[in-house]
Design an enzyme around this catalytic site. Structure first.
Site, short mmCIF file in Angstrom:
data_model
loop_
_atom_site.label_atom_id
_atom_site.label_comp_id
_atom_site.label_asym_id
_atom_site.label_seq_id
_atom_site.Cartn_x
_atom_site.Cartn_y
_atom_site.Cartn_z
N THR A 229 -101.69 -4.24 24.94
CA THR A 229 -100.51 -3.66 25.62
C THR A 229 -99.19 -3.58 24.69
O THR A 229 -99.08 -4.22 23.88
CB THR A 229 -100.21 -4.32 26.92
N ASP A 230 -98.41 -2.46 25.20
CA ASP A 230 -97.11 -2.49 24.59
C ASP A 230 -96.45 -3.87 25.10
O ASP A 230 -96.94 -4.31 26.12
CB ASP A 230 -96.25 -1.32 24.58
N TRP A 231 -95.28 -4.11 24.71
CA TRP A 231 -94.72 -5.55 24.96
C TRP A 231 -94.16 -5.36 26.53
O TRP A 231 -93.20 -4.87 26.68
CB TRP A 231 -93.40 -5.77 24.24
N GLY A 232 -94.93 -5.91 27.56
CA GLY A 232 -94.62 -6.13 28.95
C GLY A 232 -95.30 -4.84 29.62
O GLY A 232 -94.91 -4.38 30.78
N ALA A 233 -96.24 -3.99 29.10
CA ALA A 233 -96.71 -2.86 29.62
C ALA A 233 -97.86 -3.29 30.75
O ALA A 233 -98.35 -2.32 31.38
CB ALA A 233 -97.44 -2.04 28.65
#
Ligand code: BGC
Length: 813
Positions: A229-233
């Protein structure tokens, strides 16, 4: 570590779940009990950004020294993919030295609008350019045994709504434009990892989008690496794993790990799915830890490479013969960017170079004689009468004025989009006044994206350095004084005004982005709609000139070979970027006037001729048929055009395709009519084009707040205001601390990054804040805040008092 199956057999469900999430912002979880090491992943893409102290999900300010290369928008303007390869190799050497396993790069998203704050981090509006540069970069990095993460998959075209937005894109535009660069990078380079984006795609978050991650990426493209994931996605972690998203970053969210464990135990997450994801992680660890070359690198050599790339990438956009400078000019230099060059963008790609060479340093090193007047201050857009008057007074004694200007990180950055395409008033008004003096005015531009140029007619020359990296001043001086000949060309179109841009009717209007322009992105739109541009795609001048001749086209085994002679007709050596576009003359479906199919950059000594040869596959001429759900090559006549830019076709030859299929159009007459020319507003048939009704996915202002609500929306309630103030207070404090620092490179860095966080935070969703907090703002707290903000005090308190704390793994105890 060789036997994945064996290892999986030894692991508990809890350990597998732990392997699927990160920890401490940048690591994956180690499983010491069975000797599984952790990995270190970090940004990318314009150098290695390794934080010195892990202090949260983003940790953007305090980084180890590393080489600040030109940003991707700059590198692509070189049209020389080998430079991206060498840059990748160099960054990988720095990764080896800093013990980084995976570099979070490159970004191959398509520039949909000139306003996207992150355009400086992307290569082009054209998928071929993005794919070729992305692949070259990946090959460079991975050739050294370091992994990459190709990002942000997919259709992440704005920053304002990136955490909550829904990109609604028709399947043809998706395949031909937004996925195409990813497809070629994945197929050609087998990247270690792919990073999915924050946004939803056609209603489903990318981090749990089965069509995207499983059907297209894995089944169709044959990808067998890790998706993170992107950071916090992350939204629903179990749905994510089911859809093919292996790794949750930055991780540390107990709620996510627990839901994976529970789902595996209950059967909601079948064991083979969990094993598939954990197996891919084990293979990644294996790839990253097996036989890695030793670290150590020559920092000065890398800095010089960054300078070479900057020099090859700068684009000469106008020249009445004032450039190159002769050295005999009565020279006035204006603009604080002369001494405080903007050389990179803000956000997760921010590098901390050991030194920079500003234009001032480079001028002084050469002993160039000039008068300098600041004229305006970087980081501000307001006019300063005193500085302006001093600059205008100095202009009376000069015959040539070099104006160093552009955009600041306050106007263009990750985390938020630009609201317009203008430069600050302090620069445009001063430029206007300087042009009025009748002196020669040369604009040297530092910006990651197109800007409006109100004094355009009066300028003698314009050299666009984009964001040229740490030695950008040296590159600028070499080009201005003719030690090098400019050879960069634009990989994006420059509209005159933002209102002319291809997606203007939709861009950043709400959380739902209707990609109503379909395939008409960038030059595909401007060409066909007949829009006047400031500069077309592929445009760039040189200090010499080139003539094209002797075009020949041949076909062999599905491959089309195009050759021509290129003569340098000027008196300087130079390089030319030759572009090959193909027009389809007889298609059954709506198409762009022409599309780029190949390009090459050739060095030709003055007076000499070189033969250039470009090739492409005939199948590249196919379009995506939405009914058949596959690429379709049509019989018919095509034109092969060799061009110096999208608006400067030099040679044309016909190509007949007779061995393909005759396929009916998949479109209704309503859609075919609406898209015969590019729409300038959202057509009523847009739902038919995408194949489903399009509704707002985000709650309106009367709806109760949810985890998907943005932090700014919480100001609607008392508790929400407290939460909002508490968060903003923390980030604002960082910004104020930076403001109070003495003038220095470090202050600039801290200032722009704390500004990025201040601007980005209000658009963050509560869910994403929780998912990127590494467990500090845990899921129960997030739920608690939402409940309290909605006035449900009891439920809110209950959530806060929830005692569900992370359970350590056996080996952690
Ligand atoms: C960015 C990514 C980056 C990640 C880690 C995110 O906010 O969108 O591009 O790799 O942070 O810094």
């Amino acid at each position: 570590m060789n036997n994945t199956k064996k290892l999986l057999g030894k692991m508990t469900i809890e350990e597998k779940a732990a392997l699927l999430e990160g920890v401490d912002s940048w690591n994956t979880n180690a499983i010491p009990r069975i000797g599984i090491p952790k990995l270190f992943l970090t940004d990318g893409p314009h150098g290695l950004r390794k934080v010195r102290t892990a202090n949260g999900g983003f940790s953007v300010a305090d980084n180890e020294h590393s080489t600040a290369f030109p940003t991707s928008a700059t590198v692509a303007s070189s049209w020389a993919p080998d430079l991206a390869f060498r840059m990748g190799e160099a960054i990988a050497e720095e990764c080896l030295t800093e013990e980084v396993d995976v570099l979070l790069a490159p970004g191959v998203n398509i520039k949909r609008s000139p306003l996207c704050g992150r355009n400086f981090e992307y290569y082009s509006e054209d998928p071929l350019v993005s794919g070729i540069f992305g692949s070259a970069f990946v090959r460079g990095v991975q050739s050294k045994g370091v992994g990459v993460s190709v990002k942000h998959f997919a259709a992440n075209s704005n920053e304002n709504y990136r955490f909550i937005g829904d990109s609604v894109v028709d399947e043809r535009a998706l395949r031909e434009i937004y996925l195409r660069a990813f497809e070629s990078v994945v197929k050609e380079t087998k990247p270690y990892t792919v990073m999915c984006s924050y946004n939803r795609l056609n209603g489903t978050f990318a981090s749990q989008n089965k069509l995207l991650l499983d059907t297209i990426l894995r089944d169709e493209w044959g990808y067998d690496g890790v998706v993170m994931t992107d950071w916090g996605a992350t939204c629903d972690r179990v749905e994510g794993v089911l859809a093919g998203c292996d790794l949750d970053m930055p991780g540390g969210v107990w709620h996510n790990r627990k839901s994976v464990i529970e789902a595996a135990k209950s059967g909601r997450l079948p064991m083979d799915k969990l094993d598939q994801a954990a197996g891919r992680m084990l293979k990644l660890i294996d790839r990253c830890t097996a036989k890695r070359p030793k670290g150590g690198y020559d920092a000065e050599k890398h800095a010089r490479l960054s300078c070479e790339i900057a020099q090859e990438s700068a684009v000469l956009l106008k020249n009445d013969g004032t450039l190159p400078l002769k050295g005999s000019e009565k020279l006035l230099v204006i603009g604080e960017m002369f001494e405080k060059m903007r050389y990179q963008g803000a956000g997760s790609s921010l590098i901390n170079p050991p030194k920079v060479i500003t234009p001032q340093n480079a001028f002084d090193r050469r002993g160039i004689s000039y008068v300098y007047a600041k004229g305006y201050r970087c980081f501000y857009t307001e006019r300063d009468d005193g500085l302006e008057q001093a600059a205008l007074e100095a202009a009376t004694h000069a015959d040539t004025i070099l104006f160093f200007g552009g955009l600041s990180d306050f106007e263009e950055s990750e985390g938020f989009d630009r609201e317009h395409m203008r430069m600050g008033d302090n620069q445009t008004e001063l430029l206007r006044a300087l042009v009025k003096t009748g002196k020669k005015v040369v604009l040297v531009l530092f910006a990651g994206a197109p800007v409006e140029l109100p004094s355009w007619e009066g300028l003698s020359a314009l050299l666009d350095m984009y964001l040229p990296g740490m030695y950008g001043g040296e590159a600028a001086a070499a080009l201005l004084y003719g030690e090098a000949t400019p050879s960069g060309k634009l990989t994006e179109s420059w509209p005159l005004r933002v209102e002319d841009s291809s997606c203007y009717a939709d861009y950043n209007r709400s959380s739902v982005s209707r990609y109503y322009e379909s395939i008409y992105v960038g030059y595909r739109f401007y060409d066909k709609s007949g829009t006047s541009l400031r500069f077309p795609f592929g445009y760039g001048l040189s200090y010499t000139s080139f003539q094209y001749g002797g075009l020949s086209v041949s076909e062999e085994g599905g491959s089309i070979q195009v050759s021509a002679d290129l003569t340098n007709t000027g008196d300087r050596d130079g390089s030319e970027v030759v572009q090959l576009y193909v027009s389809s003359n007889t298609s059954n479906v709506f198409k762009a006037v022409k599309e780029l199919r190949a390009f090459t950059k050739v060095f030709v000594p003055a007076g000499e001729t070189r033969t250039v040869t470009l090739t492409f596959k005939k199948s590249d001429l196919s379009y995506w048929n939405v009914k058949l759900r596959r690429w379709v090559l049509e019989n018919g006549t095509y034109d092969i055009c060799l061009a110096a830019s999208a608006a400067d076709i030099r040679l044309t030859a016909p190509l007949n395709v007779t061995d393909a299929a005759d396929t009916a159009s998949p479109y209704s007459s309503g859609v075919a009519d609406a898209y015969a020319t590019p729409p300038r507003s959202i057509p009523s048939c847009f739902p038919e084009l995408v194949g489903f009704p399009v509704t707002e996915t985000h709650s309106g202002s009367r709806e109760p707040l949810t985890l998907e609500s943005r932090l700014s929306e919480f100001k609607r309630s008392v508790v929400g205001r407290i939460l909002y103030a508490a968060v903003m207070n923390v980030v604002q404090k960082e910004y104020n601390k930076a403001l109070a620092m003495p003038d220095s490179l470090e202050r600039d860095t801290r200032l722009k990054n704390s500004h990025f966080v201040v601007k980005m935070m209000p658009s963050n969703s509560i869910r994403s804040m929780c998912m990127s907090s590494g467990g500090k703002f845990n899921y129960q707290m997030a739920i608690g805040f939402v409940e309290l903000a909605n006035g449900r005090l009891l439920r809110g308190m209950k959530a806060f008092l929830n005692k569900d704390r992370p359970q350590p793994l056996p080996a952690d105890q």
